[in-house]
Design a protein around this motif. Structure first.
Motif, PDB file in Angstrom:
ATOM      1  N   GLU A 181       0.821  -1.202   0.000  1.00 47.81           N
ATOM      2  CA  GLU A 181       0.000   0.000   0.000  1.00 47.81           C
ATOM      3  C   GLU A 181       0.862   1.262   0.000  1.00 47.81           C
ATOM      4  O   GLU A 181       0.643   2.178  -0.810  1.00 47.81           O
ATOM      5  CB  GLU A 181      -0.914  -0.034   1.233  1.00 47.81           C
ATOM      6  N   ILE A 182       1.842   1.293   0.878  1.00 47.73           N
ATOM      7  CA  ILE A 182       2.732   2.460   0.959  1.00 47.73           C
ATOM      8  C   ILE A 182       3.486   2.665  -0.356  1.00 47.73           C
ATOM      9  O   ILE A 182       3.544   3.777  -0.898  1.00 47.73           O
ATOM     10  CB  ILE A 182       3.750   2.314   2.122  1.00 47.73           C
ATOM     11  N   LEU A 183       4.039   1.573  -0.886  1.00 46.57           N
ATOM     12  CA  LEU A 183       4.842   1.674  -2.119  1.00 46.57           C
ATOM     13  C   LEU A 183       3.997   2.137  -3.303  1.00 46.57           C
ATOM     14  O   LEU A 183       4.456   2.927  -4.133  1.00 46.57           O
ATOM     15  CB  LEU A 183       5.504   0.331  -2.427  1.00 46.57           C
ATOM     16  N   GLU A 184       2.754   1.645  -3.356  1.00 42.42           N
ATOM     17  CA  GLU A 184       1.894   2.049  -4.465  1.00 42.42           C
ATOM     18  C   GLU A 184       1.512   3.515  -4.364  1.00 42.42           C
ATOM     19  O   GLU A 184       1.490   4.234  -5.359  1.00 42.42           O
ATOM     20  CB  GLU A 184       0.650   1.161  -4.522  1.00 42.42           C
ATOM     21  N   LYS A 185       1.250   3.947  -3.133  1.00 40.65           N
ATOM     22  CA  LYS A 185       0.925   5.355  -2.905  1.00 40.65           C
ATOM     23  C   LYS A 185       2.084   6.247  -3.343  1.00 40.65           C
ATOM     24  O   LYS A 185       1.889   7.329  -3.889  1.00 40.65           O
ATOM     25  CB  LYS A 185       0.621   5.575  -1.413  1.00 40.65           C
ATOM     26  N   MET A 186       3.305   5.765  -3.090  1.00 42.16           N
ATOM     27  CA  MET A 186       4.489   6.552  -3.431  1.00 42.16           C
ATOM     28  C   MET A 186       4.888   6.400  -4.901  1.00 42.16           C
ATOM     29  O   MET A 186       5.830   7.042  -5.352  1.00 42.16           O
ATOM     30  CB  MET A 186       5.656   6.169  -2.521  1.00 42.16           C
ATOM     31  N   GLY A 187       4.196   5.523  -5.630  1.00 43.63           N
ATOM     32  CA  GLY A 187       4.450   5.397  -7.072  1.00 43.63           C
ATOM     33  C   GLY A 187       5.648   4.556  -7.477  1.00 43.63           C
ATOM     34  O   GLY A 187       6.263   4.801  -8.517  1.00 43.63           O
ATOM     35  N   CYS A 188       5.960   3.555  -6.666  1.00 40.51           N
ATOM     36  CA  CYS A 188       7.052   2.645  -7.038  1.00 40.51           C
ATOM     37  C   CYS A 188       6.611   1.807  -8.245  1.00 40.51           C
ATOM     38  O   CYS A 188       5.490   1.306  -8.288  1.00 40.51           O
ATOM     39  CB  CYS A 188       7.364   1.752  -5.846  1.00 40.51           C
ATOM     40  N   ASP A 189       7.492   1.685  -9.258  1.00 40.26           N
ATOM     41  CA  ASP A 189       7.100   1.001 -10.499  1.00 40.26           C
ATOM     42  C   ASP A 189       6.860  -0.496 -10.301  1.00 40.26           C
ATOM     43  O   ASP A 189       5.839  -1.022 -10.697  1.00 40.26           O
ATOM     44  CB  ASP A 189       8.176   1.186 -11.581  1.00 40.26           C
ATOM     45  N   LEU A 190       7.853  -1.174  -9.726  1.00 41.22           N
ATOM     46  CA  LEU A 190       7.761  -2.626  -9.578  1.00 41.22           C
ATOM     47  C   LEU A 190       8.035  -3.058  -8.139  1.00 41.22           C
ATOM     48  O   LEU A 190       8.747  -2.382  -7.398  1.00 41.22           O
ATOM     49  CB  LEU A 190       8.769  -3.327 -10.506  1.00 41.22           C
ATOM     50  N   MET A 191       7.447  -4.190  -7.785  1.00 41.27           N
ATOM     51  CA  MET A 191       7.662  -4.750  -6.444  1.00 41.27           C
ATOM     52  C   MET A 191       8.062  -6.214  -6.571  1.00 41.27           C
ATOM     53  O   MET A 191       7.562  -6.938  -7.428  1.00 41.27           O
ATOM     54  CB  MET A 191       6.388  -4.620  -5.615  1.00 41.27           C
ATOM     55  N   GLN A 192       8.947  -6.619  -5.668  1.00 45.73           N
ATOM     56  CA  GLN A 192       9.454  -7.988  -5.682  1.00 45.73           C
ATOM     57  C   GLN A 192       9.529  -8.472  -4.243  1.00 45.73           C
ATOM     58  O   GLN A 192      10.041  -7.767  -3.376  1.00 45.73           O
ATOM     59  CB  GLN A 192      10.857  -7.998  -6.317  1.00 45.73           C
ATOM     60  N   GLY A 193       9.008  -9.647  -3.970  1.00 52.21           N
ATOM     61  CA  GLY A 193       9.103 -10.162  -2.607  1.00 52.21           C
ATOM     62  C   GLY A 193       8.139 -11.295  -2.343  1.00 52.21           C
ATOM     63  O   GLY A 193       7.289 -11.615  -3.188  1.00 52.21           O
ATOM     64  N   TYR A 194       8.274 -11.875  -1.159  1.00 54.57           N
ATOM     65  CA  TYR A 194       7.472 -13.043  -0.787  1.00 54.57           C
ATOM     66  C   TYR A 194       5.972 -12.765  -0.852  1.00 54.57           C
ATOM     67  O   TYR A 194       5.189 -13.670  -1.043  1.00 54.57           O
ATOM     68  CB  TYR A 194       7.844 -13.508   0.629  1.00 54.57           C
ATOM     69  N   TYR A 195       5.565 -11.487  -0.673  1.00 46.68           N
ATOM     70  CA  TYR A 195       4.146 -11.169  -0.705  1.00 46.68           C
ATOM     71  C   TYR A 195       3.523 -11.588  -2.048  1.00 46.68           C
ATOM     72  O   TYR A 195       2.402 -12.070  -2.094  1.00 46.68           O
ATOM     73  CB  TYR A 195       3.930  -9.667  -0.479  1.00 46.68           C
ATOM     74  N   PHE A 196       4.273 -11.406  -3.127  1.00 48.49           N
ATOM     75  CA  PHE A 196       3.767 -11.759  -4.455  1.00 48.49           C
ATOM     76  C   PHE A 196       4.157 -13.178  -4.846  1.00 48.49           C
ATOM     77  O   PHE A 196       3.324 -13.954  -5.298  1.00 48.49           O
ATOM     78  CB  PHE A 196       4.272 -10.761  -5.502  1.00 48.49           C
ATOM     79  N   ALA A 197       5.411 -13.483  -4.683  1.00 44.94           N
ATOM     80  CA  ALA A 197       5.899 -14.827  -5.013  1.00 44.94           C
ATOM     81  C   ALA A 197       7.277 -15.038  -4.414  1.00 44.94           C
ATOM     82  O   ALA A 197       8.112 -14.134  -4.408  1.00 44.94           O
ATOM     83  CB  ALA A 197       5.962 -15.010  -6.524  1.00 44.94           C
ATOM     84  N   ARG A 198       7.492 -16.229  -3.914  1.00 47.24           N
ATOM     85  CA  ARG A 198       8.831 -16.657  -3.507  1.00 47.24           C
ATOM     86  C   ARG A 198       9.622 -16.915  -4.792  1.00 47.24           C
ATOM     87  O   ARG A 198       9.020 -17.055  -5.858  1.00 47.24           O
ATOM     88  CB  ARG A 198       8.733 -17.950  -2.712  1.00 47.24           C
ATOM     89  N   PRO A 199      10.934 -17.004  -4.697  1.00 49.76           N
ATOM     90  CA  PRO A 199      11.676 -17.463  -5.874  1.00 49.76           C
ATOM     91  C   PRO A 199      11.169 -18.873  -6.234  1.00 49.76           C
ATOM     92  O   PRO A 199      11.119 -19.745  -5.373  1.00 49.76           O
ATOM     93  CB  PRO A 199      13.124 -17.483  -5.392  1.00 49.76           C
ATOM     94  N   LEU A 200      10.730 -19.066  -7.496  1.00 51.28           N
ATOM     95  CA  LEU A 200      10.043 -20.301  -7.896  1.00 51.28           C
ATOM     96  C   LEU A 200      10.878 -21.169  -8.839  1.00 51.28           C
ATOM     97  O   LEU A 200      11.624 -20.636  -9.667  1.00 51.28           O
ATOM     98  CB  LEU A 200       8.736 -19.935  -8.618  1.00 51.28           C
ATOM     99  N   PRO A 201      10.699 -22.492  -8.758  1.00 47.69           N
ATOM    100  CA  PRO A 201      11.327 -23.363  -9.753  1.00 47.69           C
ATOM    101  C   PRO A 201      10.767 -23.023 -11.137  1.00 47.69           C
ATOM    102  O   PRO A 201       9.617 -22.559 -11.231  1.00 47.69           O
ATOM    103  CB  PRO A 201      10.904 -24.774  -9.340  1.00 47.69           C
ATOM    104  N   PRO A 202      11.559 -23.229 -12.216  1.00 48.24           N
ATOM    105  CA  PRO A 202      11.167 -22.781 -13.548  1.00 48.24           C
ATOM    106  C   PRO A 202       9.728 -23.105 -13.973  1.00 48.24           C
ATOM    107  O   PRO A 202       9.047 -22.219 -14.511  1.00 48.24           O
ATOM    108  CB  PRO A 202      12.186 -23.465 -14.459  1.00 48.24           C
TER     109      PRO A 202
END
Ligand code: C2E
Ligand code: CA
Ligand code: CA
Ligand code: CA
Length: 276
Positions: free
Chosen positions: A243-264
């Motif tokens: 929420e904070i990052l979107e409000k501040m206009g960050c282009d991209l987000m990366q982290g466990y909230y969206f996805a862990r590093p995944l097998p191919p």
């Protein structure tokens, strides 16, 4: 010589001796591990505000029969002492191409980022290695992102800067990793052909409870926008951070909230679902 003798000669503690032994074992195991297929990769999506996967970071994993699971944080710095890092990077580069080619079969011309070290970048054959590999897999340079830490950038700024110019002229994207933690200098952003800036996980983590961390994130986002550099927040784990990052206009987000590093295979499924 035996452990006890070595400890007597050098007067080192048992713990130091063990860690020295482990480092030595890792050093000797790296190249054989490459030929024995002990490495594999995982991919972690970087998503935009619409939750589309715009690119993904490829991360190496090592399950050694003798040493167990060795974290990249532990073996990459050891590989960087010798030319072993070049073999690792070349293997990683090929994995990136394999996965890009796989995604392309499903109509996804996505981007993959690989981590490269200072030693790789100043190597005379580096750009040739990359361009040959991309050609072999019939991919465009625009699909490959090179993530470099600031520590790597400042090793030999003029050599690095010359090399980055060549790479970006070829169409490769350059990303600054862990931004804000090392020698963050405006001259890097000013002089180098940077297209992406990754805000270190520590700021994402502290941002909610620490106004200074939040201030840094806010300023970095404003600065990047003015310079037309795209921004990625690393280590996003909670809905509040999103929420904070979107409000501040960050282009991209990366982290466990969206996805862990995944097998191919899982990564491809995630990509197809998110971008359909
Ligand atoms: P990095 O490039 O900063 O990679 C991000 C690290 O954060 C990864 O750890 C990733 O698994 C982890 N991470 C991602 N999302 C989250 C999150 O939401 N929360 C938390 N707590 N952590 C998250 P990993 O894979 O263990 O890699 C550690 C470091 O090892 C990397 O830091 C990079 O510097 C290096 N590394 C990894 N793979 C490679 C590689 O193929 N080549 C090179 N040269 N270095 C690599
Ligand atoms: Ca990285
Ligand atoms: Ca990082
Ligand atoms: Ca890091």
């Amino acid at each position: 010589i035996k452990s006890a003798e070595c400890r007597t000669i050098y007067r080192i503690s048992h713990a130091d001796y063990q860690s020295f032994e482990r480092q030595k074992n890792i050093r000797h195991a790296i190249l054989p591990a490459l030929t024995n297929n002990e490495f594999h990769v995982v991919l972690q999506p970087k998503v935009n505000a619409e939750r589309k996967v715009m690119s993904s970071e490829l991360l190496i994993r090592w399950n050694s029969p003798e040493l167990g699971a060795v974290r990249p944080d532990e073996f990459i710095p050891i590989a960087e002492i010798s030319s072993d890092i070049h073999d690792i990077t070349k293997w990683v580069l090929e994995q990136a191409c394999i996965n890009l080619a796989e995604a392309k079969k499903y109509g996804q011309n996505t981007q993959i980022a690989i981590n490269v070290s200072a030693r790789d970048i100043v190597r005379p054959v580096f750009e040739e290695t990359i361009m040959n590999m991309l050609r072999r897999y019939n991919l465009r340079p625009q699909q490959l992102i090179l993530e470099l830490t600031e520590t790597a950038l400042i090793q030999d700024l003029s050599a690095v800067s010359e090399k980055l110019k060549i790479l970006s002229d070829y169409g490769l994207k350059i990303s600054i990793d862990d931004f804000g933690t090392a020698y963050s200098s405006m001259i890097n952003l000013y002089m180098l052909p940077i297209s992406e800036l990754k805000i270190d996980r520590i700021f994402t983590l502290e941002m909610e409870k620490n106004f200074k961390a939040k201030g840094i994130v806010e300023s970095l986002l404003a600065l990047s926008k003015r310079m037309q550099i795209s921004t990625v927040a690393e280590g996003v784990e909670t809905a509040q951070q999103v929420e904070i990052l979107e409000k501040m206009g960050c282009d991209l987000m990366q982290g466990y909230y969206f996805a862990r590093p995944l097998p191919p295979e899982e990564w491809l499924a995630f990509l197809l679902k998110a971008n359909k």
